[in-house]
Scaffold this motif. Structure first.
Motif, mmCIF file in Angstrom:
data_model
loop_
_atom_site.group_PDB
_atom_site.id
_atom_site.type_symbol
_atom_site.label_atom_id
_atom_site.label_comp_id
_atom_site.label_asym_id
_atom_site.label_seq_id
_atom_site.Cartn_x
_atom_site.Cartn_y
_atom_site.Cartn_z
ATOM 1 N N UNK A 172 0.905 -1.075 0.207
ATOM 2 C CA UNK A 172 -0.110 -0.026 -0.049
ATOM 3 C C UNK A 172 0.982 1.233 0.150
ATOM 4 N N UNK A 173 1.657 1.473 -1.261
ATOM 5 C CA UNK A 173 2.756 2.698 -1.235
ATOM 6 C C UNK A 173 1.642 3.851 -1.753
ATOM 7 N N UNK A 174 0.413 3.681 -2.186
ATOM 8 C CA UNK A 174 -0.212 4.846 -2.639
ATOM 9 C C UNK A 174 -1.059 5.639 -1.698
ATOM 10 N N UNK A 175 -1.984 6.428 -2.273
ATOM 11 C CA UNK A 175 -2.712 7.023 -1.394
ATOM 12 C C UNK A 175 -3.829 6.063 -0.791
ATOM 13 N N UNK A 176 -4.399 6.318 0.236
ATOM 14 C CA UNK A 176 -5.616 5.386 0.770
ATOM 15 C C UNK A 176 -6.590 5.185 -0.197
ATOM 16 N N UNK A 177 -7.021 6.320 -0.837
ATOM 17 C CA UNK A 177 -8.321 6.455 -1.671
ATOM 18 C C UNK A 177 -7.770 5.655 -3.181
ATOM 19 N N UNK A 178 -6.688 5.581 -3.313
ATOM 20 C CA UNK A 178 -6.228 5.053 -4.768
ATOM 21 C C UNK A 178 -6.798 3.581 -4.898
ATOM 22 N N UNK A 179 -7.527 3.181 -6.054
ATOM 23 C CA UNK A 179 -8.000 1.994 -6.542
ATOM 24 C C UNK A 179 -6.625 1.207 -6.802
ATOM 25 N N UNK A 180 -6.560 0.045 -6.405
ATOM 26 C CA UNK A 180 -5.293 -0.851 -6.391
ATOM 27 C C UNK A 180 -5.275 -1.647 -7.837
ATOM 28 N N UNK A 181 -3.951 -1.740 -8.284
ATOM 29 C CA UNK A 181 -3.854 -2.749 -9.198
ATOM 30 C C UNK A 181 -3.627 -4.169 -8.712
ATOM 31 N N UNK A 182 -4.492 -5.067 -9.124
ATOM 32 C CA UNK A 182 -4.522 -6.332 -8.516
ATOM 33 C C UNK A 182 -3.842 -7.446 -9.805
ATOM 34 N N UNK A 183 -3.045 -8.131 -9.209
ATOM 35 C CA UNK A 183 -2.373 -9.302 -9.978
ATOM 36 C C UNK A 183 -2.958 -10.431 -9.537
ATOM 37 N N UNK A 184 -3.326 -11.380 -10.398
ATOM 38 C CA UNK A 184 -3.771 -12.801 -9.972
ATOM 39 C C UNK A 184 -2.649 -13.837 -10.446
ATOM 40 N N UNK A 185 -2.062 -14.478 -9.933
ATOM 41 C CA UNK A 185 -1.038 -15.479 -10.469
ATOM 42 C C UNK A 185 -1.735 -17.077 -10.478
ATOM 43 N N UNK A 186 -1.659 -17.783 -11.514
ATOM 44 C CA UNK A 186 -1.894 -19.256 -11.561
ATOM 45 C C UNK A 186 -0.744 -19.968 -10.553
ATOM 46 N N UNK A 187 -1.004 -20.897 -9.665
ATOM 47 C CA UNK A 187 -0.027 -21.365 -8.740
ATOM 48 C C UNK A 187 -0.260 -23.061 -8.743
ATOM 49 N N UNK A 188 -0.241 -23.415 -9.936
ATOM 50 C CA UNK A 188 -0.397 -24.850 -9.897
ATOM 51 C C UNK A 188 1.070 -25.292 -9.532
#
Ligand code: BES
Ligand code: MN
Ligand code: ZN
Length: 488
Positions: A246-262
């Protein structure tokens, strides 16, 4: 490894740089002629003797050149003054130097004009790439390269400032890429979902991340019927890992990364053939790239909010394993007929994508070694990039190009969705063989109506087979550039 810049602008000062080795990246024959006299003369002699013929990627090694302070000199011929040619020549030159006794290396460029951040970034990245060695389960691995410090030779102070900033970013990229590479290389019994969760929890401390690990019970409560179906055949406990920077401002919508972990993909009841099945230990490459990107972004203390989600499990056959024809209910409420248990990546990602909605993300990017069909379509150079959002696709494509970790856009036309029709559920999990990378992406698309979403199929780029067998750490450079580009 240590990186720095040295300013050597005056005539004769490159030849006088103190280091165990001096690597000169040469853009052209004319540029070599303009080097400090001893360096120019040696190159000219080699050219005359036919020992270097100015082909891009060619390396000339010379020992104890009169008038040059560094005991070893290597010239790497780039053939053009582009960033791309610089990087390729650098890799070739480092290949020649890393095996020897060099502890301190100076890198100088001839004919590239003033160096900038991209050159610094390249030096740090390529040095890490060239010296990485997998040792975790191989005690007999050769001793690590002795290279300890790399200095980039600059002509002026302003140039050194720009290069230093590039080195800083490059070091973070190198750390993230190496982390992804190392964990993807580890065999399935040394890289279980539990190992990945432990790694993530360790990064909470080392990198200042918030990390949460959901267990099977938690996933049951959330209704992740699709993810759970894949995991039910394995004796290794599943882990659903959520990491936050959480390096941005509180109100900043985050970038979300989703990884396949098989952590290992046997195919399940739709068992894979034996040949090369070992390579399915790399099937957590997407997850590894999420972990690596979190590490790089946190190390840079980037002013951005970033969430990394890793859905981790094995895909195994057993008496309890999910069977072809079984119908499961995903977290989204949509039902899925599992026609092929080997199409498991999309089954774990769909629930992770639904979970991602709770972060009200600015954008969501999933990363997965998803289909063999993507390897057929694009080979091993470019990752498959899928998004219905033109702006997001362009942003990711550009990030990949600048990071030398390129992707190529693939289609997502509605017509491809037909293939997923099922008689017994809202959708099947596979279509026919034709366009397999696209139907896999179309499956994921059904779970992203509430998101700005893109999907990267890295089946062809996350690892190499054959003589250079091993993980690449891709697409950490693409993802990190993408996230940094969104920092305030
Ligand atoms: N992990 C594989 C994809 C894969 C295969 C990556 C080969 C790299 C090399 C994935 O889980 C898988 O098995 N996909 C199937 C899908 C098919 C059953 C529709 C595939 O690609 O064969
Ligand atoms: Mn599979
Ligand atoms: Zn898989």
């Amino acid at each position: 490894m240590d990186f720095k810049t040295v300013v050597a602008g005056a005539p004769g000062s490159v030849a006088a740089v103190a280091a165990d080795a001096l690597l000169v990246i040469v853009a052209s024959v004319e540029a070599a002629a303009a080097l400090d006299q001893p360096l120019a003369d040696e190159f000219a002699r080699a050219l005359r003797d036919g020992d270097i013929d100015s082909k891009p990627g060619q390396v000339l090694y010379a020992h104890r050149v009169a008038g040059v302070k560094a005991a070893r000199v290597a010239y790497a011929f780039a053939g053009a003054a582009t960033a791309r040619a610089f990087r390729k020549a650098l890799a070739a030159g480092l290949g020649a130097i890393k095996a020897g006794g060099t502890k301190s290396l100076a890198v100088a460029a001839a004919g590239f004009g003033a160096l900038d951040a991209s050159h610094g970034e390249a030096v740090a990245m390529v040095a890490a790439e060239a010296t990485y060695l997998y040792r975790q389960t191989k005690p007999s691995a050769p001793a690590p390269a002795r290279l300890k410090s790399v200095a980039v030779v600059c002509a002026a102070k302003a140039e050194a400032t720009a290069v230093s900033e590039g080195l800083r970013v490059g070091e973070a990229l190198a750390e993230g890429t190496t982390l992804a590479r190392e964990w993807a290389n580890r065999p399935g019994n040394h890289c279980t979902p539990t190992h990945l969760a432990t790694l993530a929890l360790g990064m909470a401390k080392s990198h200042g991340l918030k990390v949460e690990v959901l267990e099977r019970k938690d996933c049951e409560k959330l209704g992740m019927g699709s993810f759970l179906a894949v995991a039910q055949g394995s004796d290794e406990p599943l882990k659903f890992i959520v990491m936050r920077w959480m390096g941005g401002a509180k109100a900043d919508a985050p970038v979300v990364l989703v990884g396949k972990g098989i952590t290992f993909d046997t195919g399940g009841i739709s068992l894979k053939p034996a040949a090369e099945m070992d390579e399915m230990k790399f099937d957590m490459g997407g997850a590894a790239s999420v972990l690596g990107t979190m590490a790089a972004v946190a190390r840079l203390k980037a002013k951005v909010n970033l969430v990394g989600i890793v859905a981790a499990t094995e895909n195994m056959p057993s008496g309890r394993a999910v069977k072809p024809g079984d119908v499961v209910t995903s977290m989204s409420g949509q039902t899925i007929e599992i026609l092929n248990t080997d199409a498991e990546g999309r089954l774990i990602l769909c629930d992770a994508l639904t979970y991602a909605e709770r972060f009200k993300p600015a954008v969501v990017v999933d990363i997965a070694t998803l289909t063999g069909a993507c390897v057929i379509a694009l080979g091993h150079h470019r990752s498959g990039l899928f998004s219905s959002d033109d702006a997001l696709a362009a942003e990711l494509q550009a990030a990949g190009d600048t990071a030398f970790d390129p992707a190529w856009r693939m289609p997502l036309d509605d017509e491809y969705d037909e293939a997923l029709k099922s008689h017994f559920a809202d959708m099947g999990n596979v279509g026919s063989r034709a366009g397999g990378a696209v139907t896999a992406a179309m499956f994921l698309k059904r779970f992203t109506s509430k998101l700005r979403w893109a999907h990267l199929d890295i089946a062809g780029t996350a690892w190499k087979s054959g003589a250079a067998k091993g993980a690449t750490g891709r697409p950490v450079p693409l993802l990190t550039h993408f996230v940094l580009g969104r920092a305030r």
